[in-house]
Design an enzyme around this catalytic site. Structure first.
Site, PDB file in Angstrom:
ATOM      1  N   HIS A   1      -8.032 -12.136   7.865  1.00 48.20           N
ATOM      2  CA  HIS A   1      -7.326 -11.726   6.652  1.00 48.20           C
ATOM      3  C   HIS A   1      -6.582 -12.886   6.006  1.00 48.20           C
ATOM      4  CE1 HIS A   1      -5.828  -8.483   4.096  1.00 48.20           C
ATOM      5  NE2 HIS A   1      -4.645  -9.057   4.130  1.00 48.20           N
TER       6      HIS A   1
ATOM      7  N   GLN B   1       2.834  -0.861   7.048  1.00 45.85           N
ATOM      8  CA  GLN B   1       4.105  -1.141   6.404  1.00 45.85           C
ATOM      9  C   GLN B   1       4.645   0.101   5.697  1.00 45.85           C
ATOM     10  OE1 GLN B   1       1.117  -2.430   5.744  1.00 45.85           O
ATOM     11  NE2 GLN B   1       1.155  -4.666   5.698  1.00 45.85           N
TER      12      GLN B   1
ATOM     13  N   HIS C   1      -6.300  -2.741   0.902  1.00 44.75           N
ATOM     14  CA  HIS C   1      -5.388  -2.209   1.909  1.00 44.75           C
ATOM     15  C   HIS C   1      -6.117  -1.073   2.615  1.00 44.75           C
ATOM     16  CE1 HIS C   1      -0.860  -2.285   2.886  1.00 44.75           C
ATOM     17  NE2 HIS C   1      -1.385  -3.472   3.081  1.00 44.75           N
TER      18      HIS C   1
ATOM     19  N   LYS D   1      -4.996 -10.035 -10.104  1.00 46.74           N
ATOM     20  CA  LYS D   1      -5.642 -10.131  -8.789  1.00 46.74           C
ATOM     21  C   LYS D   1      -5.902  -8.725  -8.258  1.00 46.74           C
ATOM     22  CE  LYS D   1      -5.145 -12.331  -4.237  1.00 46.74           C
ATOM     23  NZ  LYS D   1      -4.198 -12.998  -3.305  1.00 46.74           N
TER      24      LYS D   1
END
Length: 726
Positions: A44, A235, A90, A86
């Site tokens: 990643h 998160q 996820h 961009k």
């Protein structure tokens, strides 16, 4: 703690990679250092399997200010205005915890944009789920859509475009790709490259917690049957804090305080500090005792690897700390000087008056592994089906079944949950070929779109790669925008599998060819590997986000039919390609065969000619022809407006299904007033572009002569049924 083979494996590192770490350090790493290497060397963050291929993409152009390598790409749209944009994935977090996974995906991509000095003006998304009947799909769909809307709506950024798709390939690994677009002064772009020594390194935003630890590593590994155990690596986001952070950063950016700034995204404090130092060819020293923590007893390991959200790292000019602190305290955010830049070229970590970690920056960045993995080519599939042998179906029945299908049905249930009009600059919202956002207080606007076509890429990755770039190109042109640049999110399976690596490599060859020919460079993006569960990889799913410029919003156009009696002209020739089509899949469950050919000269010639006709106001409405073919594009124009269509039967193709459902590329539908028809045809003929009149706008009914006639309201109801019943 003694580093064992088991600990190394749990950190996602191969034995040979651990040997390289010891070689670079000339010693054994401690546990903290191992965690930092794990974060920076995972797929990643390091792009160790993709860098060798990504470097071949065209990334420069007349309007490109910043290409790949920064938080986001930047393009020049004139008048000292720049667009920053961009797209990122996820995927894994959203499968494990759909609401927070999707929400923090939105939060992360927004930070990438305002870190560059841009105020975000639009959000887009591309979300892919498993089969509608799969037991997890409905829950995942609801959670992801709620997460996207919950974060975007609260922070006050309009979500203006996207796509929602279903396929069994995503049953155990959904895709959630979020795109953000911002506007900035092109002379006030901020970068992440640190400069100077003994400059203050400042932590701002939220406090650090234990959420998201090893999030980047988790995103760089396949799922197995224990994916639920990874919830602690997801998160937790707070859009209200993100709003405060955005405003504080943009306020600080008004003067000359900032040397460099970096979002704490994947791998948190580790990646942000290493990237800033690496780009500036500097060292960085952090006093971890000074990191604001929201939980007691946090260790250096936890602080460095936490992916708590809404945090930034800033390198400040001398004597600017006091004024900067006032700004962040005004916005009720943490502000802490946690370190300094050095000339050591090392990442130096101190805690409780001891040095707890010391790693050369280049060992974490430039000397990270780079793999040229083995890959195999995908042979172009053969055409083995004779349509005459298939069970016959009426044209009307086929159209209605496709309009009712999950992938082609109206997605308003999704889009209505997003605030599309906040900030009041949305000139055209989702549902059109591309959304349009005005540049605030100016006449010009940008068009934005996001697209994917996994079935084409699975059948033949090279062709599929070209096609998805062309699809983005056509969508921008169809609203009157000049295409400028793209961002991409490349979602693939396990790169250690030669077949998957081949899909990736060949898809990028296709992307490269199309981007170069169309002068449509790649300015930012993301690679998401290891999308799969228990060795079953997803189908290759590259997603492209495109941005184009409309010099004057008066020249924008959409696909709504405008006037009874107007002529619908098809631009580009129909050959009747049904392999990989919506028709074959939905009507006959046929998913084999080659994708439609992509003729780049035709794409460019047809597209630029349509754009010229739009700018000359020769066209009343326009729509590109893509998935579902000609008849679906005609139905979309009709259902979205107050008018129907009287459609002529084809003269040259022997099978009407090929004519109406074929997915040949490079085609558009344009609505023209009768008085302009001959002039338009004359212009197209001059440019050697095939065109033919195929329909006339009429009231109330969608009609194919000698085949069927249906009220447009009934067509619309059919298109809305699936989501209403799901």
């Amino acid at each position: 703690m003694k580093i064992t083979n088991t600990i190394v494996e749990k950190h996602g590192l191969k034995p040979e990679e651990y040997s390289k770490i010891k070689e670079l350090l000339k010693r054994e790493p401690n546990f903290l250092e191992l965690g930092i290497f794990s974060a920076m060397w995972n797929e990643h963050c390091s792009y160790k399997s993709s860098r060798i291929h990504l470097k071949n993409l065209p990334t420069k152009g007349k309007q490109v200010i910043q290409g790949p390598g920064e938080n986001a790409g930047v393009i020049d749209i004139g008048d000292d205005d720049a667009i920053v944009f961009k797209i990122e994935s996820h995927n894994h977090p959203s499968y494990i915890e759909p609401y927070q996974g999707a929400a923090t995906g939105v939060g992360g991509i927004l930070r990438d944009v305002f870190t560059m000095g841009a105020r975000p003006i639009a959000l887009l998304n591309s979300i892919h789920f498993g089969s509608p009947g799969h037991p997890k799909t409905k829950t995942l769909l609801n959670g992801v859509v709620s997460g996207i809307s919950g974060y975007g709506n609260c922070i006050g950024i309009p979500t203006v475009a996207g796509e929602t798709k279903f396929d069994s390939t995503y049953n155990e690994n959904i895709l959630v790709n979020a795109m953000a677009v911002g506007c900035a002064d092109k002379n006030k772009i901020f970068y992440s490259k640190a400069k100077g020594t003994n400059k203050s390194v400042v932590y701002v935003g939220s406090k650090t917690g234990r959420d998201g630890i090893h999030g980047a590593s988790m995103a760089s590994a396949e799922f197995d049957e224990n994916s639920e155990d990874k919830k602690p690596t997801v998160q937790v986001g707070d859009p209200f804090t993100e709003k405060l952070l955005m405003e504080a950063c943009l306020e600080l950016m008004k003067d000359n305080s900032i040397i460099s700034i970096q979002d704490m995204g994947a791998a948190g404090l580790t990646s942000s500090s290493v990237e800033m130092a690496s780009k500036g060819d500097l060292g960085i020293e952090l006093q971890l005792d000074k990191v604001p923590c929201r939980e007691e007893g946090m260790t250096p390991y936890e602080m460095m690897l936490s992916e708590s959200q809404e945090r930034m790292l800033i390198v400040l000019e001398d004597k600017k700390e006091k004024d900067a602190k006032k700004i962040f305290e005004k916005w009720d955010l943490d502000f802490a000087i946690i370190g300094k830049t050095t000339n050591t070229n090392n990442l130096t970590l101190k805690f409780e008056n001891e040095t707890v970690g010391e790693i050369p920056i280049d060992a974490l960045a430039s000397k990270a592994p780079l793999y040229d993995r083995k890959w195999t080519k995908t042979k172009l599939p053969e055409k083995k089906i004779n349509i005459k042998d298939l069970k016959k179906i009426k044209l009307e029945d086929a159209l209605l079944k496709i309009l009712y299908s999950p992938n082609q049905s109206n997605k308003s249930w999704v889009t209505e949950q997003f605030d599309q009009m906040v900030m009041t600059d949305t000139a055209q919202r989702s549902g059109a070929d591309a959304a349009i956002i005005r540049i605030h207080k100016k006449e010009k606007a940008i068009a934005v779109t996001v697209d994917s076509s996994a079935n084409y890429c699975k059948a033949h990755p090279l062709t599929g790669g070209k096609q998805i770039v062309c699809e983005s190109w056509r969508n921008l042109i169809a609203v009157g925008a000049k295409p400028i640049a793209i961002t991409n999110c490349l979602n693939f399976g396990n790169p250690e599998n030669p077949k998957v690596m081949g899909q990736f490599a060949e898809c990028l060859i296709g992307l490269k060819e199309a981007c170069e020919f169309l002068d449509f460079p790649v300015v930012s993006g993301n690679v998401s590997f290891y999308n799969g569960t228990n060795k079953k990889n997803i189908d290759p799913t590259p997603v492209v986000g495109g941005v184009g410029l409309i010099q004057n919003t008066k020249n924008k156009i959409n696909h709504l039919l405008k006037k009874e009696g107007n002529i619908i002209l098809q631009i580009g020739k129909t050959f009747g390609h049904l392999y990989q089509s919506v028709f074959f899949k939905e009507i006959y469950s046929i998913t084999e065969g080659p994708p439609p050919d992509v003729n780049l000269p035709n794409e460019k010639n047809n597209g630029m000619s349509v754009l010229k006709l739009i700018s000359d106001k020769m066209i009343a409405s326009a729509h590109d022809i893509s998935a579902g073919g000609l008849i679906l594009a005609l139905a979309e124009m009709s259902m979205s407006s107050e008018y129907g269509l009287k459609i002529e039967k084809p003269q040259k193709l022997s099978n009407i299904m090929e004519f109406y459902f074929g997915e040949d590329q490079g085609r558009y539908l344009v609505e023209i007033e009768p008085k302009n028809l001959q002039n338009v045809i004359k212009i197209l003929n001059k440019n050697n572009i095939f065109s033919e009149s195929i329909a006339v706008v009429q009231k109330d009914y969608f009609e194919v002569l000698d085949e069927f006639k249906i009220n447009t309201k009934d067509l619309y109801k059919t298109n809305n049924k699936w989501y209403n019943n799901y």
